[in-house]
Design a protein around this motif. Sequence first.
Motif, PDB file in Angstrom:
ATOM      1  N   VAL A 159       0.833  -1.351   0.180  1.00  9.34           N
ATOM      2  CA  VAL A 159       0.022   0.043   0.195  1.00  9.34           C
ATOM      3  C   VAL A 159       0.767   1.170   0.172  1.00  9.34           C
ATOM      4  N   SER A 160       0.825   2.116  -0.967  1.00  9.79           N
ATOM      5  CA  SER A 160       1.499   3.298  -1.030  1.00  9.79           C
ATOM      6  C   SER A 160       0.786   4.653  -1.345  1.00  9.79           C
ATOM      7  N   HIS A 161       1.338   5.698  -1.132  1.00  9.90           N
ATOM      8  CA  HIS A 161       0.874   7.075  -1.495  1.00  9.90           C
ATOM      9  C   HIS A 161       1.673   7.494  -2.798  1.00  9.90           C
ATOM     10  N   CYS A 162       0.894   7.700  -3.962  1.00  8.61           N
ATOM     11  CA  CYS A 162       1.741   8.034  -5.178  1.00  8.61           C
ATOM     12  C   CYS A 162       1.488   9.630  -5.351  1.00  8.61           C
ATOM     13  N   HIS A 163       2.810  10.172  -5.522  1.00  4.12           N
ATOM     14  CA  HIS A 163       2.432  11.726  -5.808  1.00  4.12           C
ATOM     15  C   HIS A 163       2.914  12.017  -7.154  1.00  4.12           C
ATOM     16  N   CYS A 164       2.580  11.130  -8.150  1.00  2.00           N
ATOM     17  CA  CYS A 164       3.000  11.492  -9.415  1.00  2.00           C
ATOM     18  C   CYS A 164       1.985  12.303 -10.146  1.00  2.00           C
ATOM     19  N   THR A 165       2.402  13.012 -11.262  1.00  2.00           N
ATOM     20  CA  THR A 165       1.440  14.014 -11.842  1.00  2.00           C
ATOM     21  C   THR A 165       0.187  13.751 -12.206  1.00  2.00           C
ATOM     22  N   ALA A 204       4.710   3.600   1.965  1.00  2.00           N
ATOM     23  CA  ALA A 204       5.913   4.324   1.395  1.00  2.00           C
ATOM     24  C   ALA A 204       4.993   5.438   0.607  1.00  2.00           C
ATOM     25  N   HIS A 205       5.941   6.425   0.296  1.00  2.00           N
ATOM     26  CA  HIS A 205       5.491   7.651  -0.533  1.00  2.00           C
ATOM     27  C   HIS A 205       6.470   7.141  -1.775  1.00  2.00           C
ATOM     28  N   ILE A 206       5.575   7.114  -2.970  1.00  4.94           N
ATOM     29  CA  ILE A 206       6.257   7.026  -4.232  1.00  4.94           C
ATOM     30  C   ILE A 206       5.984   8.138  -5.109  1.00  4.94           C
ATOM     31  N   PHE A 207       7.100   8.240  -6.125  1.00  3.52           N
ATOM     32  CA  PHE A 207       7.048   9.539  -7.108  1.00  3.52           C
ATOM     33  C   PHE A 207       7.116  10.705  -6.440  1.00  3.52           C
ATOM     34  N   VAL A 208       8.138  10.756  -5.498  1.00  6.01           N
ATOM     35  CA  VAL A 208       8.198  12.098  -4.836  1.00  6.01           C
ATOM     36  C   VAL A 208       8.764  13.028  -5.541  1.00  6.01           C
ATOM     37  N   ARG A 209       9.370  12.762  -6.811  1.00  8.24           N
ATOM     38  CA  ARG A 209      10.267  13.663  -7.652  1.00  8.24           C
ATOM     39  C   ARG A 209       8.999  14.496  -8.271  1.00  8.24           C
ATOM     40  N   SER A 210       7.713  14.147  -8.191  1.00 14.37           N
ATOM     41  CA  SER A 210       6.595  14.988  -8.690  1.00 14.37           C
ATOM     42  C   SER A 210       6.077  15.837  -7.449  1.00 14.37           C
ATOM     43  N   VAL A 211       6.610  15.674  -6.484  1.00 15.34           N
ATOM     44  CA  VAL A 211       6.016  16.543  -5.302  1.00 15.34           C
ATOM     45  C   VAL A 211       5.545  18.100  -6.123  1.00 15.34           C
ATOM     46  N   ALA A 212       4.512  18.522  -5.447  1.00 12.05           N
ATOM     47  CA  ALA A 212       4.175  20.069  -6.129  1.00 12.05           C
ATOM     48  C   ALA A 212       4.701  21.078  -5.121  1.00 12.05           C
ATOM     49  N   THR A 241       3.188  19.732   0.746  1.00 14.06           N
ATOM     50  CA  THR A 241       4.358  19.537   1.971  1.00 14.06           C
ATOM     51  C   THR A 241       4.244  17.751   2.267  1.00 14.06           C
ATOM     52  N   LEU A 242       5.206  17.164   1.928  1.00 12.49           N
ATOM     53  CA  LEU A 242       5.383  15.771   2.333  1.00 12.49           C
ATOM     54  C   LEU A 242       4.957  15.677   4.108  1.00 12.49           C
ATOM     55  N   LEU A 296       7.745   7.225   6.886  1.00 12.75           N
ATOM     56  CA  LEU A 296       7.617   6.231   5.861  1.00 12.75           C
ATOM     57  C   LEU A 296       8.806   6.619   4.817  1.00 12.75           C
ATOM     58  N   PRO A 297       9.283   5.370   4.161  1.00 15.29           N
ATOM     59  CA  PRO A 297      10.232   5.744   3.120  1.00 15.29           C
ATOM     60  C   PRO A 297       9.751   6.540   1.865  1.00 15.29           C
ATOM     61  N   ARG A 298      10.551   7.279   1.146  1.00 14.36           N
ATOM     62  CA  ARG A 298      10.143   7.862   0.045  1.00 14.36           C
ATOM     63  C   ARG A 298      11.008   7.611  -0.991  1.00 14.36           C
TER      64      ARG A 298
END
Length: 134
Positions: free
Chosen positions: A23-29, A108-116, A120-121, A126-128
């Motif tokens: 289970v993860s949080h996805c931050h992609c665009t 986990a948090h995934i696609f954190v390269r796309s954090v806007a 704010t994370l 959790l690992p990013r």
Amino acid sequence: MPMQGSCLCGGVRFEIAEPFITVSHCHCTNCKRISGGVGTTSGRTRTESIKILEGEDLLRPYTPDEGSAKTFCSVCGSNLFGGGWPETELCSVRLTAIDSGFDGKPEAHIFVRSVAPWETLPEDGLPRYDVRAT
Ligand SMILES: [Zn+2]
Ligand SMILES: [Zn+2]
């Protein structure tokens, strides 16, 4: 006991027979655009373990140029499934659609390269991952 899920209008109802693999949080665009917020939170599962109980005719997929198919309720717009459902072996189920039977937490948090810039994370320990967990 299987997990139970539904969309906002209640037209689509489904159940998932197996616990989530991850289970993860996805931050992609893409997830930002379809969610109206910082992204989606999803459980990965075997596509076979999902059974649509009602409203199969309401489901509409959309496949972006880059990324896998996402599936929505055509009445209320709720995003229900991602990761290529129902064509792929594994897919994603949005936790926002789960009504009961799930008491886990995202890992986990995934696609954190796309954090806007406006995002704010959380400091939740959790690992990013820039893209995905390897
Ligand atoms: Zn709906
Ligand atoms: Zn995403």
